[in-house]
Write a protein that holds these residues in place. Sequence first.
Motif, PDB file in Angstrom:
ATOM      1  N   LEU A  30     -45.189 -10.741  68.934  1.00  0.00           N
ATOM      2  CA  LEU A  30     -45.450 -11.823  69.893  1.00  0.00           C
ATOM      3  C   LEU A  30     -45.197 -11.354  71.323  1.00  0.00           C
ATOM      4  O   LEU A  30     -45.975 -11.663  72.236  1.00  0.00           O
ATOM      5  CB  LEU A  30     -44.566 -13.032  69.587  1.00  0.00           C
ATOM      6  CG  LEU A  30     -44.947 -13.902  68.395  1.00  0.00           C
ATOM      7  CD1 LEU A  30     -43.999 -15.091  68.290  1.00  0.00           C
ATOM      8  CD2 LEU A  30     -46.393 -14.394  68.489  1.00  0.00           C
ATOM      9  N   SER A  33     -48.041  -9.147  72.323  1.00  0.00           N
ATOM     10  CA  SER A  33     -49.235  -9.954  72.597  1.00  0.00           C
ATOM     11  C   SER A  33     -49.136 -10.636  73.956  1.00  0.00           C
ATOM     12  O   SER A  33     -50.100 -10.630  74.739  1.00  0.00           O
ATOM     13  CB  SER A  33     -49.406 -10.998  71.490  1.00  0.00           C
ATOM     14  OG  SER A  33     -50.451 -11.890  71.792  1.00  0.00           O
ATOM     15  N   TRP A  59     -51.672 -10.674  68.078  1.00  0.00           N
ATOM     16  CA  TRP A  59     -51.343 -12.081  67.874  1.00  0.00           C
ATOM     17  C   TRP A  59     -51.508 -12.461  66.403  1.00  0.00           C
ATOM     18  O   TRP A  59     -50.614 -13.090  65.806  1.00  0.00           O
ATOM     19  CB  TRP A  59     -52.239 -12.941  68.755  1.00  0.00           C
ATOM     20  CG  TRP A  59     -52.322 -14.394  68.405  1.00  0.00           C
ATOM     21  CD1 TRP A  59     -53.331 -15.018  67.736  1.00  0.00           C
ATOM     22  CD2 TRP A  59     -51.365 -15.425  68.711  1.00  0.00           C
ATOM     23  NE1 TRP A  59     -53.069 -16.365  67.608  1.00  0.00           N
ATOM     24  CE2 TRP A  59     -51.875 -16.631  68.193  1.00  0.00           C
ATOM     25  CE3 TRP A  59     -50.147 -15.429  69.375  1.00  0.00           C
ATOM     26  CZ2 TRP A  59     -51.187 -17.842  68.311  1.00  0.00           C
ATOM     27  CZ3 TRP A  59     -49.462 -16.633  69.489  1.00  0.00           C
ATOM     28  CH2 TRP A  59     -49.982 -17.815  68.969  1.00  0.00           C
TER      29      TRP A  59
END
Length: 224
Positions: A30, A33, A59
Motif C-alpha cells: 500500500l 502504491s 494496489w
Amino acid sequence: MIDDADVVTPAATPAVRDARRAWILGGSLLIASATLGLIAQGSWTFAFPAVGVAIDLVWGAALLVFALGIRGSGSVVGRQSLGIAALVVAAAAPLASRLVWWVLPLQTWDATTATSVGTLVMVLSPVALIVATVVIGRAGAVPDRLRWVPLIVVAVAVGAQVLAQVFVVATSGSLVQPDLVAVVFGSAAIGTLGVLLLGILAIVFAPRESPRPAAPTQVYPPAS
C-alpha cells in the motif's frame, strides 16, 4: 539478522507469524502504491502509461494479500466470502478498466454505451471498497481501535472525489485549466494519502501474539 516479521512475542503461533507477515507485506505494498501515485500525479502518468499499470498492479497485490492473508492467516475480513469478493473486485477494477479503455478506445463506442461503461467503471471500485471496509469493521479480524479506520478513509476519499466532480460540473466554463487540474488532482491526492496512512497502520499494528481467550464468566450459586 532478524527478520522483522519474526519479531513476535513468545505466545505467537505460526498462524500469528503468517498474519504478521501478511500485514507487513500488504502494508508495504500500500505504501509503495501510494508513493508511486504521489510521484506520478500530473503528466507523468499520461507520458508513461506503464507507471499507471505499475500502480494498479501493486494496489491489486496489496488488496489480495489483505483479503486472503498468508496460508490463510492475516485476512482483514476474517476470510468472509463477501469481504474477499469485494476486495478482489476492488483489486482488479483499476487495471481492468484501464485495459478496457486500451482495447476498446472511447471513440469506438456510441455515446450511450460509453456513458454506461464509464459510470460502471467509476462506481465499481468505490462500492467494492465500501462493502469490504464494512466487512472489515464487522468481522473482528482487526483490532477494535482500527477496525473502522479503513471505512472512514474510503468514505473521505470517495466524498472528496464526489465533491470535486460536483464542483467541476457546477463551475464548468468558469474555471481556468490550472484550477480545474488542481481540483481534480487535489481530490485524488486525498485518497492517495489515505492509502499511505492505511499502509503505515498495517505495519505498525501487525499482529504480534495470539488473541487472548475471553475470561470465563463467573457463575455464582443462587442466594438462599
